[in-house]
Design a protein around this motif. Structure first.
Motif, mmCIF file in Angstrom:
data_model
loop_
_atom_site.group_PDB
_atom_site.id
_atom_site.type_symbol
_atom_site.label_atom_id
_atom_site.label_comp_id
_atom_site.label_asym_id
_atom_site.label_seq_id
_atom_site.Cartn_x
_atom_site.Cartn_y
_atom_site.Cartn_z
ATOM 1 N N TYR A 69 -14.442 65.354 -95.536
ATOM 2 C CA TYR A 69 -14.633 65.707 -94.128
ATOM 3 C C TYR A 69 -15.975 65.188 -93.607
ATOM 4 N N ASN A 70 -17.039 65.418 -94.376
ATOM 5 C CA ASN A 70 -18.365 64.959 -93.951
ATOM 6 C C ASN A 70 -18.419 63.442 -93.840
ATOM 7 N N GLN A 71 -17.747 62.748 -94.750
ATOM 8 C CA GLN A 71 -17.701 61.287 -94.671
ATOM 9 C C GLN A 71 -16.965 60.839 -93.405
ATOM 10 N N LEU A 72 -15.850 61.495 -93.097
ATOM 11 C CA LEU A 72 -15.113 61.150 -91.880
ATOM 12 C C LEU A 72 -15.969 61.374 -90.646
ATOM 13 N N ARG A 73 -16.639 62.518 -90.565
ATOM 14 C CA ARG A 73 -17.483 62.801 -89.398
ATOM 15 C C ARG A 73 -18.610 61.780 -89.266
ATOM 16 N N GLU A 74 -19.196 61.401 -90.391
ATOM 17 C CA GLU A 74 -20.263 60.397 -90.369
ATOM 18 C C GLU A 74 -19.732 59.059 -89.859
ATOM 19 N N LEU A 75 -18.584 58.654 -90.351
ATOM 20 C CA LEU A 75 -17.980 57.392 -89.907
ATOM 21 C C LEU A 75 -17.615 57.433 -88.427
ATOM 22 N N LEU A 76 -17.071 58.557 -87.966
ATOM 23 C CA LEU A 76 -16.684 58.664 -86.558
ATOM 24 C C LEU A 76 -17.892 58.744 -85.630
ATOM 25 N N ASN A 77 -19.017 59.201 -86.129
ATOM 26 C CA ASN A 77 -20.243 59.187 -85.319
ATOM 27 C C ASN A 77 -20.756 57.769 -85.125
ATOM 28 N N ARG A 78 -20.394 56.885 -86.045
ATOM 29 C CA ARG A 78 -20.854 55.496 -86.002
ATOM 30 C C ARG A 78 -19.837 54.562 -85.350
ATOM 31 N N VAL A 80 -15.763 54.005 -83.464
ATOM 32 C CA VAL A 80 -14.723 54.675 -82.677
ATOM 33 C C VAL A 80 -13.350 54.554 -83.331
ATOM 34 N N TYR A 81 -13.252 53.723 -84.382
ATOM 35 C CA TYR A 81 -11.981 53.532 -85.077
ATOM 36 C C TYR A 81 -12.239 53.408 -86.572
ATOM 37 N N ILE A 82 -11.555 54.220 -87.359
ATOM 38 C CA ILE A 82 -11.669 54.194 -88.810
ATOM 39 C C ILE A 82 -10.266 53.925 -89.371
ATOM 40 N N PRO A 83 -9.999 52.703 -89.833
ATOM 41 C CA PRO A 83 -8.667 52.404 -90.361
ATOM 42 C C PRO A 83 -8.488 52.910 -91.790
ATOM 43 N N LYS A 84 -7.290 53.390 -92.079
ATOM 44 C CA LYS A 84 -6.882 53.743 -93.436
ATOM 45 C C LYS A 84 -7.890 54.616 -94.192
ATOM 46 N N PHE A 85 -8.312 55.684 -93.542
ATOM 47 C CA PHE A 85 -9.227 56.615 -94.184
ATOM 48 C C PHE A 85 -8.439 57.453 -95.177
ATOM 49 N N GLU A 86 -8.888 57.463 -96.428
ATOM 50 C CA GLU A 86 -8.226 58.242 -97.471
ATOM 51 C C GLU A 86 -9.004 59.520 -97.720
ATOM 52 N N TYR A 87 -8.296 60.635 -97.759
ATOM 53 C CA TYR A 87 -8.945 61.931 -97.916
ATOM 54 C C TYR A 87 -7.975 62.927 -98.539
ATOM 55 N N ARG A 88 -8.537 64.046 -98.957
ATOM 56 C CA ARG A 88 -7.746 65.153 -99.501
ATOM 57 C C ARG A 88 -7.812 66.320 -98.525
ATOM 58 N N LEU A 89 -6.716 67.060 -98.485
ATOM 59 C CA LEU A 89 -6.649 68.203 -97.582
ATOM 60 C C LEU A 89 -5.778 69.276 -98.227
ATOM 61 N N ARG A 90 -6.226 70.508 -98.148
ATOM 62 C CA ARG A 90 -5.444 71.653 -98.600
ATOM 63 C C ARG A 90 -4.288 71.820 -97.618
ATOM 64 N N ARG A 91 -3.117 72.187 -98.090
ATOM 65 C CA ARG A 91 -1.965 72.415 -97.217
ATOM 66 C C ARG A 91 -1.789 73.921 -97.002
ATOM 67 N N PRO A 92 -1.011 74.345 -96.016
ATOM 68 C CA PRO A 92 -0.864 75.778 -95.736
ATOM 69 C C PRO A 92 -0.397 76.610 -96.929
ATOM 70 N N ASP A 93 0.321 75.997 -97.874
ATOM 71 C CA ASP A 93 0.768 76.756 -99.047
ATOM 72 C C ASP A 93 -0.265 76.756 -100.173
ATOM 73 N N GLY A 94 -1.439 76.148 -99.932
ATOM 74 C CA GLY A 94 -2.515 76.118 -100.915
ATOM 75 C C GLY A 94 -2.512 74.895 -101.810
ATOM 76 N N SER A 95 -1.459 74.099 -101.776
ATOM 77 C CA SER A 95 -1.435 72.872 -102.573
ATOM 78 C C SER A 95 -2.382 71.846 -101.948
ATOM 79 N N MET A 96 -2.702 70.813 -102.719
ATOM 80 C CA MET A 96 -3.616 69.773 -102.254
ATOM 81 C C MET A 96 -2.849 68.459 -102.172
ATOM 82 N N ALA A 97 -3.118 67.711 -101.103
ATOM 83 C CA ALA A 97 -2.474 66.408 -100.937
ATOM 84 C C ALA A 97 -3.535 65.373 -100.570
ATOM 85 N N ARG A 98 -3.190 64.128 -100.839
ATOM 86 C CA ARG A 98 -4.028 62.987 -100.453
ATOM 87 C C ARG A 98 -3.325 62.296 -99.286
#
Length: 131
Positions: A69-78, A80-98
């Motif tokens: 998340y912090n990397q995304l925010r840093e990139l978006l501050n610099r 206006v377009y970030i192609p193919k950003f890869e990240y992990r996110l918790r899902r509503p059921d608690g599982s993790m996805a990329r």
């Protein structure tokens, strides 16, 4: 898409990606609340229905991947377009996805936002919860 585009231009951008079969999510850069999610987001990817994302605080889903998340925010501050950003996110059921998402900055209904655009297959489950 440019950060100073008007509502009509942003809406046209959202519709263009909808016609291309892409999932599009608009999230406030101020409070991380989802302001828009189109109907291309599949429950297999997101657990809940697209309309249920509206109003959700995305910061909760970043809770175990704040470095992404912090990397995304840093990139978006610099940029206006970030192609193919890869990240992990918790899902509503608690599982993790990329995920792999193109991010754009814009102004939506007077709110600075990030717009995530991704293909329906641009994700993978990387962790499930053991019961």
């Amino acid at each position: 898409l440019r950060p100073d585009d008007d509502y009509q231009r942003v809406t046209e951008f959202l519709l263009t990606h909808w016609h291309d079969g892409k999932s599009v999510c608009v999230v406030s850069q101020i409070d991380n609340r989802c302001l828009f999610q189109n109907d291309k987001l599949l429950p297999a990817r997101a657990i809940i229905q697209p309309s249920e994302w509206i109003g959700q605080n995305y910061l909760w889903y970043w809770r175990d991947s704040m470095e992404d998340y912090n990397q995304l925010r840093e990139l978006l501050n610099r940029d206006v377009y970030i192609p193919k950003f890869e990240y992990r996110l918790r899902r509503p059921d608690g599982s993790m996805a990329r995920y792999l998402t193109d991010y754009y900055t814009a102004n939506y209904l007077g709110v600075p936002v990030r717009i995530g655009v991704s293909g329906l297959a641009d994700w993978e489950l990387i962790e499930t919860l053991s019961k």
